[in-house]
Design a protein around this motif. Sequence first.
Motif, short mmCIF file in Angstrom:
data_model
loop_
_atom_site.label_atom_id
_atom_site.label_comp_id
_atom_site.label_asym_id
_atom_site.label_seq_id
_atom_site.Cartn_x
_atom_site.Cartn_y
_atom_site.Cartn_z
N ALA A 137 3.08 13.91 -11.97
CA ALA A 137 3.47 13.97 -13.43
C ALA A 137 2.11 14.48 -14.41
N ALA A 138 1.05 13.90 -14.23
CA ALA A 138 -0.19 14.31 -14.98
C ALA A 138 -0.55 15.82 -14.74
N ARG A 139 -0.45 16.10 -13.61
CA ARG A 139 -0.81 17.45 -13.16
C ARG A 139 0.21 18.67 -13.80
N TYR A 140 1.74 18.32 -13.39
CA TYR A 140 2.37 19.52 -14.02
C TYR A 140 3.27 19.11 -15.23
N PHE A 141 3.33 18.06 -15.88
CA PHE A 141 3.63 17.80 -17.24
C PHE A 141 2.94 17.60 -18.22
N ALA A 196 0.85 -1.21 -0.10
CA ALA A 196 0.05 -0.01 -0.09
C ALA A 196 0.99 1.27 -0.20
N CYS A 197 1.97 1.19 0.77
CA CYS A 197 2.91 2.37 0.71
C CYS A 197 3.64 2.53 -0.73
N LEU A 198 3.96 1.58 -1.22
CA LEU A 198 4.43 1.77 -2.66
C LEU A 198 3.63 2.29 -3.52
N GLY A 199 2.41 1.78 -3.29
CA GLY A 199 1.10 2.07 -4.08
C GLY A 199 1.01 3.78 -3.96
N CYS A 200 0.98 4.25 -2.83
CA CYS A 200 0.96 5.58 -2.49
C CYS A 200 2.16 6.29 -3.26
N LEU A 201 3.35 5.99 -3.23
CA LEU A 201 4.20 6.44 -3.72
C LEU A 201 4.10 6.43 -5.57
N ALA A 202 3.72 5.34 -5.86
CA ALA A 202 3.48 5.35 -7.41
C ALA A 202 2.39 6.36 -7.73
N LEU A 203 1.36 6.22 -7.09
CA LEU A 203 -0.03 7.10 -7.26
C LEU A 203 0.51 8.55 -7.37
N VAL A 204 1.13 8.92 -6.25
CA VAL A 204 1.39 10.38 -6.13
C VAL A 204 2.46 10.47 -7.36
N SER A 205 3.28 9.92 -7.57
CA SER A 205 4.15 10.07 -8.76
C SER A 205 3.54 10.57 -10.02
N VAL A 206 2.54 9.62 -10.35
CA VAL A 206 1.72 9.52 -11.40
C VAL A 206 0.91 11.01 -11.42
N PRO A 246 -4.67 17.30 -14.17
CA PRO A 246 -4.83 16.75 -12.71
C PRO A 246 -5.92 15.68 -12.46
N GLN A 247 -5.80 14.71 -11.76
CA GLN A 247 -6.42 13.39 -11.48
C GLN A 247 -6.97 13.97 -10.06
N ALA A 248 -8.31 14.13 -10.14
CA ALA A 248 -9.09 14.68 -8.95
C ALA A 248 -9.17 13.30 -8.05
N TRP A 249 -9.26 11.87 -8.54
CA TRP A 249 -9.53 10.84 -7.67
C TRP A 249 -8.31 10.53 -7.14
N SER A 250 -6.99 10.92 -7.43
CA SER A 250 -5.92 10.47 -7.08
C SER A 250 -5.64 10.72 -5.70
N ASP A 251 -6.12 11.94 -5.11
CA ASP A 251 -5.88 12.33 -3.93
C ASP A 251 -6.72 11.32 -2.84
N GLU A 252 -7.83 11.21 -3.10
CA GLU A 252 -8.69 10.37 -2.43
C GLU A 252 -8.16 8.76 -2.06
N VAL A 253 -7.63 8.41 -3.25
CA VAL A 253 -7.22 6.73 -3.31
C VAL A 253 -6.07 6.88 -2.52
N VAL A 254 -4.99 7.78 -2.68
CA VAL A 254 -4.00 8.02 -1.84
C VAL A 254 -4.23 7.99 -0.47
N GLY A 255 -5.31 8.62 0.06
CA GLY A 255 -5.92 8.80 1.61
C GLY A 255 -6.34 7.24 1.96
N TRP A 256 -6.92 6.35 1.02
CA TRP A 256 -7.15 5.06 1.31
C TRP A 256 -6.12 4.35 1.42
N LEU A 257 -5.15 4.25 0.56
CA LEU A 257 -3.79 3.68 0.73
C LEU A 257 -3.24 4.01 1.82
N VAL A 258 -3.02 5.26 2.51
CA VAL A 258 -2.42 5.63 3.76
C VAL A 258 -3.20 4.88 5.05
#
Length: 178
Positions: A39-43, A26-36, A47-59
Amino acid sequence: MRRFVLAVDRLAAVIARLAQGLAAAACLGCLALVSVAVAARYFFDRPQAWSDEVVGWLVVATVMFAVAEAQRRGEHIGVDWLVDRWTGARRNAVLGLGALSVAVVCAVLIYEGVETVRFTVMMGVKSNALPDVPLWAIQALVPIGAGLMLVVALAQLLRWAAGLPPVETEAGGPGRHE
């Protein structure tokens, strides 16, 4: 009796280690999801609005799957100055009281977590960001994690009740198997 207690202790250790593996994933999933998401937002300016909620679930998953191993290793919340300074019966009594306290809190978390899940199922609450995901599935992590930690705390209480010394970590604290 000793064999039974040691078997329960080994089973609790296996369960806690398996859960720790899920916490690491789950921790590695957080790292991967935050990285993606970054990248999606700044490059790509997407922005992926759902990613913040999913990272919270993974925490939550990380914490709830890791607490059992932390308890088993003696790295959970404790009154270290008492445990470190006392020896013999007083030290064992403090460790037994600590395991009992953890078991009681786990029982409360399991009961309240199940009630929360039941309520959420009854209300049909879904995720805001991902409407196909029912929130009860995420909330269920709390009673599951508390159940994992309860198994460890009960194994520690059995060890204490059988008059066996607590298992020790490499650092010398209660927790890990010899």
